[in-house]
Write a protein that holds these residues in place. Structure first.
Motif, PDB file in Angstrom:
ATOM      1  N   GLY A 166       0.822  -1.207   0.000  1.00  0.00           N
ATOM      2  CA  GLY A 166       0.000   0.000   0.000  1.00  0.00           C
ATOM      3  C   GLY A 166       0.857   1.257   0.000  1.00  0.00           C
ATOM      4  O   GLY A 166       0.626   2.185  -0.776  1.00  0.00           O
ATOM      5  N   PHE A 167       1.885   1.264   0.846  1.00  0.00           N
ATOM      6  CA  PHE A 167       2.790   2.412   0.890  1.00  0.00           C
ATOM      7  C   PHE A 167       3.525   2.559  -0.438  1.00  0.00           C
ATOM      8  O   PHE A 167       3.716   3.669  -0.944  1.00  0.00           O
ATOM      9  N   ALA A 168       3.949   1.415  -1.001  1.00  0.00           N
ATOM     10  CA  ALA A 168       4.734   1.466  -2.233  1.00  0.00           C
ATOM     11  C   ALA A 168       3.932   2.107  -3.357  1.00  0.00           C
ATOM     12  O   ALA A 168       4.479   2.856  -4.167  1.00  0.00           O
ATOM     13  N   PHE A 169       2.619   1.850  -3.402  1.00  0.00           N
ATOM     14  CA  PHE A 169       1.787   2.515  -4.397  1.00  0.00           C
ATOM     15  C   PHE A 169       1.807   4.018  -4.182  1.00  0.00           C
ATOM     16  O   PHE A 169       1.933   4.791  -5.126  1.00  0.00           O
ATOM     17  N   LYS A 170       1.680   4.433  -2.936  1.00  0.00           N
ATOM     18  CA  LYS A 170       1.544   5.860  -2.660  1.00  0.00           C
ATOM     19  C   LYS A 170       2.821   6.626  -2.945  1.00  0.00           C
ATOM     20  O   LYS A 170       2.772   7.754  -3.422  1.00  0.00           O
ATOM     21  N   VAL A 171       3.975   6.058  -2.606  1.00  0.00           N
ATOM     22  CA  VAL A 171       5.214   6.778  -2.876  1.00  0.00           C
ATOM     23  C   VAL A 171       5.798   6.357  -4.219  1.00  0.00           C
ATOM     24  O   VAL A 171       6.903   6.741  -4.543  1.00  0.00           O
ATOM     25  N   SER A 172       5.026   5.595  -4.989  1.00  0.00           N
ATOM     26  CA  SER A 172       5.392   5.146  -6.341  1.00  0.00           C
ATOM     27  C   SER A 172       6.757   4.480  -6.404  1.00  0.00           C
ATOM     28  O   SER A 172       7.688   4.986  -7.017  1.00  0.00           O
ATOM     29  N   LEU A 173       6.852   3.327  -5.743  1.00  0.00           N
ATOM     30  CA  LEU A 173       8.039   2.496  -5.879  1.00  0.00           C
ATOM     31  C   LEU A 173       7.782   1.500  -7.000  1.00  0.00           C
ATOM     32  O   LEU A 173       6.674   1.005  -7.152  1.00  0.00           O
ATOM     33  N   VAL A 174       8.822   1.224  -7.799  1.00  0.00           N
ATOM     34  CA  VAL A 174       8.719   0.189  -8.823  1.00  0.00           C
ATOM     35  C   VAL A 174       8.577  -1.132  -8.085  1.00  0.00           C
ATOM     36  O   VAL A 174       9.298  -1.344  -7.114  1.00  0.00           O
ATOM     37  N   PRO A 175       7.722  -2.054  -8.429  1.00  0.00           N
ATOM     38  CA  PRO A 175       6.841  -2.115  -9.602  1.00  0.00           C
ATOM     39  C   PRO A 175       5.416  -1.593  -9.340  1.00  0.00           C
ATOM     40  O   PRO A 175       4.494  -2.077  -9.983  1.00  0.00           O
ATOM     41  N   PHE A 176       5.230  -0.681  -8.434  1.00  0.00           N
ATOM     42  CA  PHE A 176       3.886  -0.164  -8.168  1.00  0.00           C
ATOM     43  C   PHE A 176       3.769   1.285  -8.634  1.00  0.00           C
ATOM     44  O   PHE A 176       3.066   2.082  -8.052  1.00  0.00           O
ATOM     45  N   HIS A 177       4.506   1.636  -9.700  1.00  0.00           N
ATOM     46  CA  HIS A 177       4.642   3.048 -10.073  1.00  0.00           C
ATOM     47  C   HIS A 177       3.820   3.392 -11.307  1.00  0.00           C
ATOM     48  O   HIS A 177       3.892   4.512 -11.782  1.00  0.00           O
ATOM     49  N   MET A 178       3.060   2.440 -11.846  1.00  0.00           N
ATOM     50  CA  MET A 178       2.466   2.628 -13.174  1.00  0.00           C
ATOM     51  C   MET A 178       1.634   3.895 -13.306  1.00  0.00           C
ATOM     52  O   MET A 178       1.589   4.508 -14.360  1.00  0.00           O
ATOM     53  N   TRP A 179       0.986   4.315 -12.222  1.00  0.00           N
ATOM     54  CA  TRP A 179       0.105   5.472 -12.319  1.00  0.00           C
ATOM     55  C   TRP A 179       0.869   6.786 -12.386  1.00  0.00           C
ATOM     56  O   TRP A 179       0.383   7.772 -12.905  1.00  0.00           O
ATOM     57  N   THR A 180       2.104   6.796 -11.860  1.00  0.00           N
ATOM     58  CA  THR A 180       2.789   8.065 -11.616  1.00  0.00           C
ATOM     59  C   THR A 180       2.958   8.929 -12.869  1.00  0.00           C
ATOM     60  O   THR A 180       2.538  10.081 -12.873  1.00  0.00           O
ATOM     61  N   PRO A 181       3.575   8.396 -13.947  1.00  0.00           N
ATOM     62  CA  PRO A 181       3.776   9.275 -15.100  1.00  0.00           C
ATOM     63  C   PRO A 181       2.466   9.805 -15.663  1.00  0.00           C
ATOM     64  O   PRO A 181       2.380  10.985 -16.027  1.00  0.00           O
ATOM     65  N   ASP A 182       1.443   8.966 -15.724  1.00  0.00           N
ATOM     66  CA  ASP A 182       0.171   9.404 -16.297  1.00  0.00           C
ATOM     67  C   ASP A 182      -0.494  10.461 -15.432  1.00  0.00           C
ATOM     68  O   ASP A 182      -0.957  11.488 -15.929  1.00  0.00           O
ATOM     69  N   ALA A 183      -0.531  10.221 -14.127  1.00  0.00           N
ATOM     70  CA  ALA A 183      -1.169  11.195 -13.241  1.00  0.00           C
ATOM     71  C   ALA A 183      -0.389  12.503 -13.253  1.00  0.00           C
ATOM     72  O   ALA A 183      -0.969  13.579 -13.304  1.00  0.00           O
ATOM     73  N   TYR A 184       0.952  12.415 -13.261  1.00  0.00           N
ATOM     74  CA  TYR A 184       1.760  13.631 -13.236  1.00  0.00           C
ATOM     75  C   TYR A 184       1.603  14.416 -14.527  1.00  0.00           C
ATOM     76  O   TYR A 184       1.577  15.635 -14.524  1.00  0.00           O
ATOM     77  N   GLU A 185       1.534  13.702 -15.665  1.00  0.00           N
ATOM     78  CA  GLU A 185       1.442  14.427 -16.923  1.00  0.00           C
ATOM     79  C   GLU A 185       0.047  15.010 -17.110  1.00  0.00           C
ATOM     80  O   GLU A 185      -0.116  16.125 -17.609  1.00  0.00           O
ATOM     81  N   GLY A 186      -0.971  14.262 -16.688  1.00  0.00           N
ATOM     82  CA  GLY A 186      -2.323  14.725 -16.919  1.00  0.00           C
ATOM     83  C   GLY A 186      -2.746  15.849 -15.992  1.00  0.00           C
ATOM     84  O   GLY A 186      -3.510  16.716 -16.380  1.00  0.00           O
ATOM     85  N   ALA A 187      -2.223  15.853 -14.786  1.00  0.00           N
ATOM     86  CA  ALA A 187      -2.697  16.805 -13.779  1.00  0.00           C
ATOM     87  C   ALA A 187      -2.346  18.231 -14.180  1.00  0.00           C
ATOM     88  O   ALA A 187      -1.366  18.451 -14.894  1.00  0.00           O
ATOM     89  N   PRO A 188      -3.114  19.220 -13.720  1.00  0.00           N
ATOM     90  CA  PRO A 188      -2.682  20.612 -13.857  1.00  0.00           C
ATOM     91  C   PRO A 188      -1.297  20.743 -13.251  1.00  0.00           C
ATOM     92  O   PRO A 188      -1.033  20.162 -12.193  1.00  0.00           O
ATOM     93  N   THR A 189      -0.403  21.478 -13.909  1.00  0.00           N
ATOM     94  CA  THR A 189       1.010  21.461 -13.505  1.00  0.00           C
ATOM     95  C   THR A 189       1.211  21.848 -12.048  1.00  0.00           C
ATOM     96  O   THR A 189       2.065  21.304 -11.363  1.00  0.00           O
ATOM     97  N   LEU A 190       0.395  22.768 -11.590  1.00  0.00           N
ATOM     98  CA  LEU A 190       0.506  23.188 -10.195  1.00  0.00           C
ATOM     99  C   LEU A 190       0.265  22.005  -9.266  1.00  0.00           C
ATOM    100  O   LEU A 190       0.967  21.803  -8.271  1.00  0.00           O
TER     101      LEU A 190
END
Lengths: 491, 100
Positions: A223-247
């Motif tokens: 659960g923690f690994a998903f939240k702090v985006s550790l590999v192999p639980f990081h799949m969401w990170t690039p998409d969420a970071y790119e899609g989100a408003p930059t702020l």
């Protein structure tokens, strides 16, 4: 059944202990009320109100001081480490809200709910960082996550924003399930969810030899690994970071990571020493994987936001090196690095927010060509933040990494430290690519002019830059503060 | 009285059904429902252990989980509706604007 007597003194003490949280939540409610009353052209007052609220929360946290105050019969504690993370998170929130003055004007997020969501999420982070019961940690985690899902999808007419939010939400809810199941199994084996009590029970071989308990710890770690985006639980990170408003991306990288690592640090430093051999192996592999995959994926990116998303994964890996090392030295290095990372990350995102004109396609590295000489201040600031992220002296990033890898060597994880240094060397390539493009490449005709920053925005950028330089040149007092904070936890 | 291991087994089965649902299904609505099944599996474990130990923590935790699940469902469904308005589909494999 006799009614339980209300202990007024304990209630007051509890409320006193969560004073910064209450200030933040109160500000969020005020912002929502003011949103109803203010006319359309007065909406920028909302941002000023939020900034004032966070500043008041920082003052109240300082007023509480580093002494240990327990509240709500030990569900939450304000101690040295709590203070350190409270200040880090609130500083990140303050800088984010200052940048929001300009960003909201350009991108149309001049709305009460935008600020209220940021503030509510901040309050969740504070609860998470100070929770000493797995229940508080879980509630803090959800209080921080749910507003962030909304914020990522805030531009709800933009497909990218929505898609990032949906992916983040689905994986976030999924990981909360694992987190909770881990807590349930630990509760089944130990009979309590209080972290210090579990830690004191760990000396009993019956508990840490119990497969149910081990499975619980493993699921909690997932659960923690998903939240702090550790590999192999990081799949969401690039998409969420790119899609989100930059702020919001900047805020997520700086503050969410700090809160999640605060809770992880509390759990790991207190409960893991007893089962160290098994757990340090797991953490070792996670750290090595996270650093390597994060850095090598970042090499391939052409979009600045996505590149910084992968870089944030890599940085989670570096921080995990400190956690693996454990002990006072490791904890101190983690605290210091979380603080430093908040400043360099916010600063870097702040500059690219100014340079990139459009939310969707303005973040290509080619867009930064020739900026360096035409806009020396912007170019200089972005170079400073990227150099610090790469870990080159005399910036704070260098000192932070030095202490992380130093702690690893001292605890005997020489291999991990070497891997970390090699990874930093790789990361220099992609951090310097935008810098090279800014100063070496000719500026194409008709590139958009960067947005004129608002005064609060410029102040936030300068403050981040000053913090990165000061913590790099004179890190002693911050390091000492971090060390005292970790000691207060371990005592 | 049924012993806790039986309840823990039930909760593991529910949790497992939820996980399989999230991983295998493509419809976002079904995925959301599977997440709820996972959380309810967790609740079974909390309540069973709490009542076996005579400890209030388990029951309180279950209430907290329900509250959070409701909040999460609200946000998730709102996102789903916003997505459907743009895309007219709720198939997870259609979410592919962002990659690499």
């Amino acid at each position: 059944m006799t009614p339980i007597a209300m202990d007024t003194g304990a209630l007051v003490r509890g409320l006193y202990c969560i004073l910064p949280e209450m200030v933040v939540i109160g500000t969020a409610i005020l912002v929502l009320l003011a949103d109803l009353l203010l006319p359309e052209e007065g909406k920028k007052r909302l941002c000023h109100l939020s900034v004032a609220g966070v500043a008041a929360a920082i003052l109240s946290a300082l007023w509480l001081g580093p002494g240990k105050i327990e509240g709500f019969s030990g569900m939450i504690v304000h101690d040295g480490m709590g203070l350190f993370f409270t200040l880090t998170i609130l500083a990140a929130a303050l800088l984010t809200l200052m940048m929001a003055t300009g960003y909201s004007e350009w991108e149309g997020t001049q709305k009460g709910e935008f600020y209220a969501l940021i503030l509510l999420s901040t309050s969740g982070m504070l609860f998470m960082a100070e929770g000493t019961d797995l229940m508080t940690v879980f509630l803090g985690l959800e209080t921080l996550s749910i507003p962030i899902y909304c914020l990522v999808g805030f531009h709800r007419g933009r497909m990218r924003s929505l898609e990032g939010a949906m992916k983040y939400f689905l994986l976030g809810a999924f990981s909360s399930g694992f987190f909770l199941y881990g807590i349930a199994l630990m509760y089944a084996a130990a009979g309590t969810t209080r972290i210090p009590v579990i830690a004191s029970m760990m000396r009993d071989a019956r508990l840490y030899g119990n497969p149910v308990f081990l499975a619980g710890i493993g699921l909690l770690l997932v659960g923690f690994a998903f939240k702090v985006s550790l590999v192999p639980f990081h799949m969401w990170t690039p998409d969420a970071y790119e899609g989100a408003p930059t702020l919001v991306t900047a805020f997520m990288g700086a503050a969410v990571k700090a809160a999640a690592f605060a809770a992880l640090l509390r759990v790991v430093l207190l409960t893991f020493p007893a089962i160290l051999p098994a757990m340090s192996g797991v953490l070792w592999v996670l750290a090595a994987l996270t650093m390597t995959v994060g850095n090598f994926s970042a090499l391939l990116q052409n979009n600045m936001k996505r590149m910084l998303a992968y870089s944030s994964i890599a940085h989670a890996g570096y921080i995990l090196v400190g956690l693996t090392a454990g002990g006072v030295a490791g904890g101190q290095a983690v605290l210091f690095y979380v603080l430093v990372y908040a400043f360099m990350n916010l600063g870097a995102f702040g500059v690219i927010m100014l340079v990139a004109q459009r939310e969707d396609d303005g973040y290509d590295i080619d867009n930064f060509a020739g900026i360096g000489f035409r806009y020396p201040v912007l170019g200089g600031l972005l170079s400073l933040f990227l150099v610090s992220l790469a870990g080159i002296p005399p910036t704070a990033g260098f000192v932070g990494k030095f202490y992380l890898f130093g702690a690893a060597v001292r605890s005997g994880y020489v291999g991990l430290a070497v891997l970390g240094v090699l990874n930093s060397a790789v990361s220099v390539y992609y951090y310097l690519r935008p810098v090279v493009s800014m100063y070496m490449a000719p500026a194409p005709e008709g590139i958009p002019v960067p947005r004129p920053p608002r005064s609060a925005f410029s102040f936030a950028l300068c403050a981040s830059a000053a913090a990165v330089l000061l913590l790099g040149v004179m890190p002693a007092s911050a390091l000492e503060f971090a060390e005292r904070s970790v000691l207060s936890l371990l005592m | 009285m049924i012993e806790p291991p039986a309840y823990l087994l039930l909760s593991a089965i529910l949790f497992g059904i939820g996980v399989v649902g999230v991983v295998a299904r493509r419809n976002i609505l079904i995925i959301l429902m599977s997440v709820e099944v996972m959380l309810n599996g967790v609740n079974v474990a909390f309540v069973a252990v709490g009542s076996y130990l005579g400890d209030a923590t388990g029951g309180i935790f279950a209430f907290m989980v329900m509250t959070v699940a409701a909040a999460e469902a609200a946000v998730g469904l709102a996102l789903l509706i916003a997505l459907y308005r743009i895309r007219e589909t709720i198939d997870i494999t259609e979410l592919k604007v962002l990659k690499w």
